[in-house]
Design an enzyme around this catalytic site. Structure first.
Site, PDB file in Angstrom:
ATOM      1  N   CYS A  11       1.052  -1.213   0.033  1.00 42.09           N
ATOM      2  CA  CYS A  11      -0.061   0.044   0.196  1.00 42.09           C
ATOM      3  C   CYS A  11       0.727   1.266   0.126  1.00 42.09           C
ATOM      4  O   CYS A  11       1.826   1.472   0.900  1.00 42.09           O
ATOM      5  CB  CYS A  11      -0.955  -0.183   1.176  1.00 42.09           C
ATOM      6  SG  CYS A  11      -1.874   1.444   1.290  1.00 42.09           S
ATOM      7  N   ARG A  14      -0.450   4.530   2.963  1.00 39.75           N
ATOM      8  CA  ARG A  14      -0.681   4.186   4.506  1.00 39.75           C
ATOM      9  C   ARG A  14      -0.115   5.157   5.422  1.00 39.75           C
ATOM     10  O   ARG A  14      -0.209   4.990   6.589  1.00 39.75           O
ATOM     11  CB  ARG A  14       0.088   2.750   4.540  1.00 39.75           C
ATOM     12  CG  ARG A  14       1.488   2.702   4.237  1.00 39.75           C
ATOM     13  CD  ARG A  14       1.798   1.018   4.196  1.00 39.75           C
ATOM     14  NE  ARG A  14       2.714   0.678   3.225  1.00 39.75           N
ATOM     15  CZ  ARG A  14       3.963   0.398   3.369  1.00 39.75           C
ATOM     16  NH1 ARG A  14       4.421   0.325   4.631  1.00 39.75           N
ATOM     17  NH2 ARG A  14       4.796   0.096   2.381  1.00 39.75           N
ATOM     18  N   TRP A 179      -9.273   5.267  -0.410  1.00 35.34           N
ATOM     19  CA  TRP A 179      -9.767   6.076  -1.630  1.00 35.34           C
ATOM     20  C   TRP A 179      -9.013   5.431  -2.863  1.00 35.34           C
ATOM     21  O   TRP A 179      -7.732   5.300  -2.661  1.00 35.34           O
ATOM     22  CB  TRP A 179     -10.004   7.420  -1.531  1.00 35.34           C
ATOM     23  CG  TRP A 179      -8.849   8.095  -0.811  1.00 35.34           C
ATOM     24  CD1 TRP A 179      -7.490   8.493  -1.642  1.00 35.34           C
ATOM     25  CD2 TRP A 179      -8.493   8.442   0.476  1.00 35.34           C
ATOM     26  NE1 TRP A 179      -6.776   9.165  -0.682  1.00 35.34           N
ATOM     27  CE2 TRP A 179      -7.074   9.150   0.583  1.00 35.34           C
ATOM     28  CE3 TRP A 179      -9.221   8.342   1.856  1.00 35.34           C
ATOM     29  CZ2 TRP A 179      -6.482   9.438   1.641  1.00 35.34           C
ATOM     30  CZ3 TRP A 179      -8.519   8.561   2.822  1.00 35.34           C
ATOM     31  CH2 TRP A 179      -7.494   9.163   2.834  1.00 35.34           C
ATOM     32  N   GLU A 184      -5.627   3.318 -10.557  1.00 35.02           N
ATOM     33  CA  GLU A 184      -6.434   1.976 -10.266  1.00 35.02           C
ATOM     34  C   GLU A 184      -7.506   1.962 -11.199  1.00 35.02           C
ATOM     35  O   GLU A 184      -8.144   1.068 -11.953  1.00 35.02           O
ATOM     36  CB  GLU A 184      -6.709   1.857  -8.712  1.00 35.02           C
ATOM     37  CG  GLU A 184      -5.779   1.789  -7.847  1.00 35.02           C
ATOM     38  CD  GLU A 184      -6.253   1.689  -6.358  1.00 35.02           C
ATOM     39  OE1 GLU A 184      -6.263   0.574  -5.780  1.00 35.02           O
ATOM     40  OE2 GLU A 184      -6.490   2.761  -6.011  1.00 35.02           O
TER      41      GLU A 184
END
Length: 273
Positions: A11, A14, A179, A184
């Site tokens: 991630c 983070r 979010w 993506e």
């Protein structure tokens, strides 16, 4: 849960780990209906105010959610063999048809998958109402024709397939949301094995795919611009890949200074654009 997110190696967002909000549903969700309603509550809380908060909802260790995300689009294969919807969901959609008798509308490209949950008993299917989270419809500030492609995407990624382990206790159902990063959504819409929208965008731009070797790059840039503009117009949070990379780099340096390490899987952390 916050510490787990802080150390999640894949991630890149983070740095917000301290802001994660825990919703404890271990004791008040006893039935499949309870779990489904709690999942809808999670989506409602996540999308309230434009997806600016991160939540994790924890159910008891006997609960399971079959879907990989709380929101996702179904897929079906027509009589001519063509797919309608998100090809990623084809196997799951066919399982829903064969086991539960559910199938999307004929030709539906953006129909929400139902949720399948089990709370200690037989699994049960619950249709996800279209009102649960209005998809963001894509528009481009300079190319009006792009709206006619009827592209859209759901506003929040709420992963429900992760398993959490806390103090040796395993929680198979702990849906979590952040979010979207623009890359993506762009990949979901552009990748050949997903919605594969680039040929249609290239046609709208008047590109000759037989001559222009970089037609995919040009078309993908237009989709990226449309996603950024459309999420902004809908007031739904989205981070672009440049801001995301800069933010992670700054946070990574701070982590290395303060504690001497920061787990990272770099092939996931580096943006594809």
């Amino acid at each position: 849960m916050r510490v787990a997110w802080r150390n999640a190696p894949k991630c890149s967002n983070r740095k917000h780990w301290r802001e994660l909000r825990l919703v404890d549903r271990r004791y008040d969700c006893r039935t499949n209906r309870d779990v489904f309603d709690a999942c809808l509550d999670h989506v409602a809380a996540a999308t309230r105010g434009g997806v600016t908060d991160c939540f994790v909802t924890v159910f008891s260790d006997g609960v399971r959610i079959w879907n990989d995300q709380l929101l996702g689009f179904a897929c079906s294969r027509g009589a001519d063999g063509r797919l309608a919807g998100d090809p990623k969901s084809l196997a799951f959609s066919e399982m829903l048809r064969d086991r539960f008798g559910w199938k999307p509308r004929d030709g539906a490209r953006f129909e929400y998958l139902p949720l399948v949950v089990e709370a200690g008993g037989p699994p049960e299917l619950f249709p996800t109402p279209s009102s649960a989270a209005a998809p963001v419809r894509l528009r481009h500030p300079k190319h009006d024709w792009l709206a006619r492609l009827d592209l859209k995407w759901y506003p929040v990624p709420a992963v429900s397939s992760f398993e959490a382990s806390v103090g040796g206790i395993r929680f198979a159902a702990a849906p979590f949301n952040g979010w979207y990063a623009v890359t993506e959504v762009v990949r979901d819409l552009c990748d050949e094995q997903r919605y594969d929208c680039l040929p249609a965008v290239a046609a709208g731009l008047g590109l000759d795919r037989n001559i222009d070797a970089l037609w995919r790059d040009a078309a993908q840039l237009v989709v990226t611009e449309a996603v950024v503009a459309s999420f902004a117009a809908a007031r739904v949070a989205l981070v672009d890949h440049h801001a995301l990379a800069r933010g992670f780099h700054d946070w990574y340096k701070a982590e290395m200074t303060s504690r001497g390490y920061c787990p990272g899987n770099w092939k996931w952390l580096l943006p594809p654009q």
